[in-house]
Scaffold this active site. Structure first.
Site, PDB file in Angstrom:
ATOM      1  N   LYS A  60      20.818  65.092  31.629  1.00 49.13           N
ATOM      2  CA  LYS A  60      20.456  65.034  33.087  1.00 49.13           C
ATOM      3  C   LYS A  60      19.094  63.982  32.766  1.00 49.13           C
ATOM      4  CE  LYS A  60      20.865  66.630  37.332  1.00 49.13           C
ATOM      5  NZ  LYS A  60      19.442  65.741  38.155  1.00 49.13           N
TER       6      LYS A  60
ATOM      7  N   ASP B 296      15.504  61.356  33.960  1.00 50.57           N
ATOM      8  CA  ASP B 296      15.241  61.335  35.253  1.00 50.57           C
ATOM      9  C   ASP B 296      14.740  60.491  35.223  1.00 50.57           C
ATOM     10  OD1 ASP B 296      14.202  63.002  36.884  1.00 50.57           O
ATOM     11  OD2 ASP B 296      12.539  64.028  35.752  1.00 50.57           O
TER      12      ASP B 296
ATOM     13  N   TYR C 164      26.906  56.663  32.510  1.00 52.77           N
ATOM     14  CA  TYR C 164      27.308  57.591  32.638  1.00 52.77           C
ATOM     15  C   TYR C 164      28.577  57.805  33.257  1.00 52.77           C
ATOM     16  CZ  TYR C 164      23.746  58.686  35.881  1.00 52.77           C
ATOM     17  OH  TYR C 164      22.928  58.481  37.149  1.00 52.77           O
TER      18      TYR C 164
ATOM     19  N   CYS D  63     -26.279  71.030  25.863  1.00 56.21           N
ATOM     20  CA  CYS D  63     -24.644  71.156  24.964  1.00 56.21           C
ATOM     21  C   CYS D  63     -24.652  73.130  26.023  1.00 56.21           C
ATOM     22  CB  CYS D  63     -24.927  71.737  23.851  1.00 56.21           C
ATOM     23  SG  CYS D  63     -23.556  72.946  23.235  1.00 56.21           S
TER      24      CYS D  63
ATOM     25  N   CYS E 112     -25.383  76.284  16.668  1.00 52.31           N
ATOM     26  CA  CYS E 112     -24.217  76.437  17.619  1.00 52.31           C
ATOM     27  C   CYS E 112     -23.384  77.390  17.847  1.00 52.31           C
ATOM     28  CB  CYS E 112     -24.011  74.694  18.879  1.00 52.31           C
ATOM     29  SG  CYS E 112     -23.690  74.960  19.863  1.00 52.31           S
TER      30      CYS E 112
HETATM   31  S1  IVH Z   1      26.805  62.870  37.172  1.00 51.41           S
HETATM   32  C1  IVH Z   1      29.563  63.444  40.553  1.00 51.41           C
HETATM   33  N1  IVH Z   1      25.272  62.420  34.336  1.00 51.41           N
HETATM   34  O1  IVH Z   1      21.403  62.797  38.495  1.00 51.41           O
HETATM   35  C2  IVH Z   1      28.449  62.573  39.543  1.00 51.41           C
HETATM   36  N2  IVH Z   1      24.101  62.415  36.695  1.00 51.41           N
HETATM   37  O2  IVH Z   1      22.023  64.898  40.627  1.00 51.41           O
HETATM   38  C3  IVH Z   1      27.175  62.365  39.629  1.00 51.41           C
HETATM   39  N3  IVH Z   1      21.934  61.897  36.257  1.00 51.41           N
HETATM   40  O3  IVH Z   1      22.526  61.199  41.415  1.00 51.41           O
HETATM   41  C4  IVH Z   1      26.454  61.725  38.426  1.00 51.41           C
HETATM   42  N4  IVH Z   1      22.076  62.261  34.654  1.00 51.41           N
HETATM   43  O4  IVH Z   1      20.864  59.796  39.034  1.00 51.41           O
HETATM   44  C5  IVH Z   1      25.347  61.982  36.221  1.00 51.41           C
HETATM   45  N5  IVH Z   1      24.208  62.030  33.024  1.00 51.41           N
HETATM   46  C6  IVH Z   1      24.104  62.309  33.618  1.00 51.41           C
HETATM   47  C7  IVH Z   1      23.044  61.657  34.993  1.00 51.41           C
HETATM   48  C8  IVH Z   1      23.108  61.799  35.749  1.00 51.41           C
HETATM   49  C9  IVH Z   1      21.102  62.083  35.235  1.00 51.41           C
HETATM   50  C10 IVH Z   1      21.278  61.709  37.654  1.00 51.41           C
HETATM   51  C11 IVH Z   1      21.937  61.061  38.748  1.00 51.41           C
HETATM   52  C12 IVH Z   1      22.278  61.675  40.224  1.00 51.41           C
HETATM   53  C13 IVH Z   1      21.583  62.895  40.018  1.00 51.41           C
HETATM   54  C14 IVH Z   1      22.842  64.160  40.046  1.00 51.41           C
END
Ligand code: IVH
Length: 673
Positions: free
Chosen positions: A116, A118, A224, A407, A432
């Protein structure tokens, strides 16, 4: 070149650029160097500058960014951009699956699991294979059109490999760690406020009105979701959609995995979390998605989220807390380090009560005061850092910090040498007490006298019990008082004494390194040992003789001669001799370190930011140890040295099964006999 020839050449260049772009960003397997790629783009840019009508909407010259905009147009998404429900921990993950199985009465769901990222999510449209529009997520229904900025992101294709009538994909734009660090350094130099984290930096960069600035920000993107495709059937499984997207030229995260059940998912997130700081970009968890579209349809949505996907969140690594005091610590070399003492706060699974402030310049730059509320971050093994002060929360009586000019441990003047950022205690490491513990640990370290079993806690006890003041005291330790120390006992005491006995006969270069003479590292200790063969000869050599030695610079020469001029150090050496520690190398002279080093013949690649070591120094030392240092990871690579934010080289090394070490691992290899 006439117009006809220019047109032909431009077409050829475009197709070559498209090919190599895919090799680089999508397949992670470039066929040409960055320089050659840049030359192709430059040549096309030159042709287009001469014949502007040849400039196509997918021209890579658009990557540099066009004219600034007045503002952004709103754009209603063709289908809403959803967000996800979160699961904190494995229990909540299991609860999600239970809920899912209630509506999808079919235990055979498989799961795609992805890091996921960021950053900020973005939707990109392609018409007849050419990038038409880029839109931010906005509120999920309506976003902002940021096409000119999206074009500047090199990992986003300007043209697909096939001219499909219409395609919409979604992905995450992010700023790699290395770009983020570079950007914040530049901002600090220019007196501008740094970004708090890469996500804010990425979001700010995508929403800049001047795309030329966006172009300079080095953003990246992983895709993705295949939201829409026209002219071809939509694959019925998510992993097949990702494969199709990759084929069309979209960058897909190499860490995505298909898991056949929830055990597989658990295993994935357990493997991903420890790697999170080695990826080169920030992730805050993993996204788990049902792979079968048919099952997704059956699962449907709650009022807010899809039931077929969930975000598994890692514990937060940032927190805010209050600075209760700023203490000053003394290190082995006498360097004074300001440390923020914090109101304890839980961060990523542990309680944090201290954060390093590095040096006085850093404190001044961030303007950290006692009483301030600060944002702190704990990234991996690294000591927590103060990211920034929340100025709106500053109390009226916040106290600014001033570095002491003495120091804090021994009261000796703390001085700042020219071209150094750190202020240092001017006392000797032995006199020291602040430097003492660190000095003894360094003496006993693996690259030094290599005394097994002499760790941090034990050295602290030895100093507290006044059994040891300097390294020579180690060799006159007796079993009884040792055995009386906490967690020691007779057996451990006897073991330690046996280890110390062994250490007495170590080669001279280890002793020289272990003494902790300034500017004498593993390499110079070896050079000095092979040139002088004994402490006596070395201490008798004047600065002029020292500086004549190959590779010994004036700083090292001055430091060595100053070290042996100090009566405390002469006394230390004398007591080491009396205790039976070898002060010379016997027998055949060891040859000066050369290509016959511990890494002789090895092909090594360096990636990321190394801890306390510049890349050029690392390269020099690797070469001195006999290694050949190259730029890219291949089957021929023997070793990858990976620092912080290592990027795709680390993934590649892992794929190829290449051995990977961090900075400490590198030091150990270089120190090997
Ligand atoms: S899928 C319905 N895949 O996380 C599916 N989201 O909390 C929609 N994000 O708004 C998102 N990596 O900005 C998906 N591999 C990933 C992701 C991802 C980061 C973010 C994205 C989304 C948020 C959801």
């Amino acid at each position: 070149m006439n117009r006809r020839e220019a047109e032909t050449r431009a077409a050829e260049l475009r197709s070559r650029i498209a090919h190599h772009r895919k090799r680089y960003y999508v397949d992670d397997d470039p066929e040409i160097s960055d320089g050659e790629y840049d030359r192709l783009e430059r040549e096309l840019g030159e042709i287009e500058a001469r014949y502007p009508d040849l400039q196509a909407p997918d021209s890579p010259s658009l990557r540099v960014g066009g004219e600034p905009a007045e503002g952004f147009e709103s754009f209603r998404h063709r289908t809403p951009q959803l967000s996800l429900d979160n699961a904190y921990g494995e229990e909540e993950l299991e609860a999600w699956q239970t809920r899912l199985l209630k509506v999808v009465d079919d235990a055979a769901a498989t799961f795609m699991v992805e890091p996921k990222i960021d950053g900020l999510s973005i939707s990109v449209h392609y018409r007849n294979g050419v990038l038409e529009r880029g839109v931010t997520r906005g509120d999920g229904e309506v976003g902002e059109e940021v096409t000119s900025n999206v074009r500047t992101i090199r990992s986003i294709p300007l043209r697909l490999t096939r001219p499909l009538p219409f395609v919409e994909v979604r992905g995450e734009v992010f700023m790699p760690r290395s770009s983020f660090d570079e950007l914040n350094r530049a901002r600090a130099d220019a007196g501008e406020a740094p970004f708090a984290n890469p996500r804010n930096a990425a979001a700010g960069s995508v929403r800049l009105l001047d795309p030329r600035i966006t172009a300079s920000r080095k953003l990246d993107c992983f895709f993705y979701t295949l939201a829409e495709i026209d002219g071809e059937a939509l694959p019925q499984r998510h992993h097949e959609q990702l494969a199709l997207m990759k084929e069309l030229g979209f960058r897909i995260n190499p860490r995505n995995e298909l898991c056949s059940d929830l055990d597989g998912v658990r295993d994935y997130v357990r493997r991903l979390e420890p790697d999170r700081h080695a990826l080169g970009y920030e992730i805050d968890g993993a996204v788990i998605k049902v792979d079968e579209l048919e099952l997704r349809e059956r699962a449907g949505f709650t009022s807010k989220f899809p039931r077929w996907a969930i975000a598994f969140k890692f514990p937060a690594e940032q927190a805010t807390t209050v600075v209760q005091d700023i203490a000053v610590q003394v290190g082995r070399t006498g360097a004074l380090t300001p440390v923020a003492l914090l109101e304890p706060v839980p961060v990523a699974g542990t309680t944090v009560s201290r954060a390093t402030l590095h040096n006085e310049e850093e404190v001044a730059r961030k303007d950290v005061r006692v009483g301030d509320t600060v944002l702190i971050e704990k990234a991996g093994e690294i000591i927590p850092q103060v990211i920034k002060v929340i100025e709106s929360k500053r109390p009226a009586d916040a106290v600014a910090f001033a570095m002491p000019d003495a120091c804090p441990e021994c009261g000796a003047p703390a001085v700042k040498e020219e071209d150094e950022v750190a202020r240092r205690c001017s006392n000797s490491p032995i006199a020291c007490p602040g430097q003492r513990k660190e000095a003894i640990l360094h003496f006993a370290s693996r690259a030094g006298m290599d005394v097994e079993g002499l760790g941090d806690a034990l050295v602290e006890q030895l100093i507290k019990a006044e059994l040891v003041r300097d390294p020579a005291d180690l060799f006159v330790l007796e079993e009884e008082p040792l055995a009386a120390l906490e967690r020691m006992g007779k057996k451990s005491a006897a073991n330690l004494l046996a280890q110390l006995e062994l250490a007495k006969a170590r080669p001279l270069h280890r002793l020289l390194f272990g003494l902790g003479i300034r500017h004498v590292g593993v390499r110079s200790a070896r050079l000095l040992a092979s040139a002088f063969r004994s402490v006596e000869a070395l201490s008798a050599a004047g600065e002029e003789t020292l500086v004549e030695q190959p590779e010994i610079g004036p700083k090292t020469a001055a430091a060595v001669s100053a070290y042996f001029a100090e009566p405390v150090h002469r006394d230390l050496i004398e007591r080491l001799r009396k205790a039976g520690v070898s002060l010379e190398d016997e027998g055949e002279a060891e040859p000066a370190p050369s290509s016959e080093g511990p890494l002789s013949g090895k092909v090594v690649v360096i990636t990321g930011t190394l801890d306390g070591l510049s890349r050029s120094d690392a390269k020099k030392r690797l070469e001195q140890a006999g290694a050949r240092v190259t730029g890219s990871v291949s089957k021929k690579t023997d070793l990858l040295v990976a620092g912080e934010s290592p990027g795709s080289k680390l993934d590649k090394a892992r794929d190829l099964g290449v051995e990977v070490v961090d900075t400490a691992g590198l030091e150990a290899l270089l120190a090997a006999d």
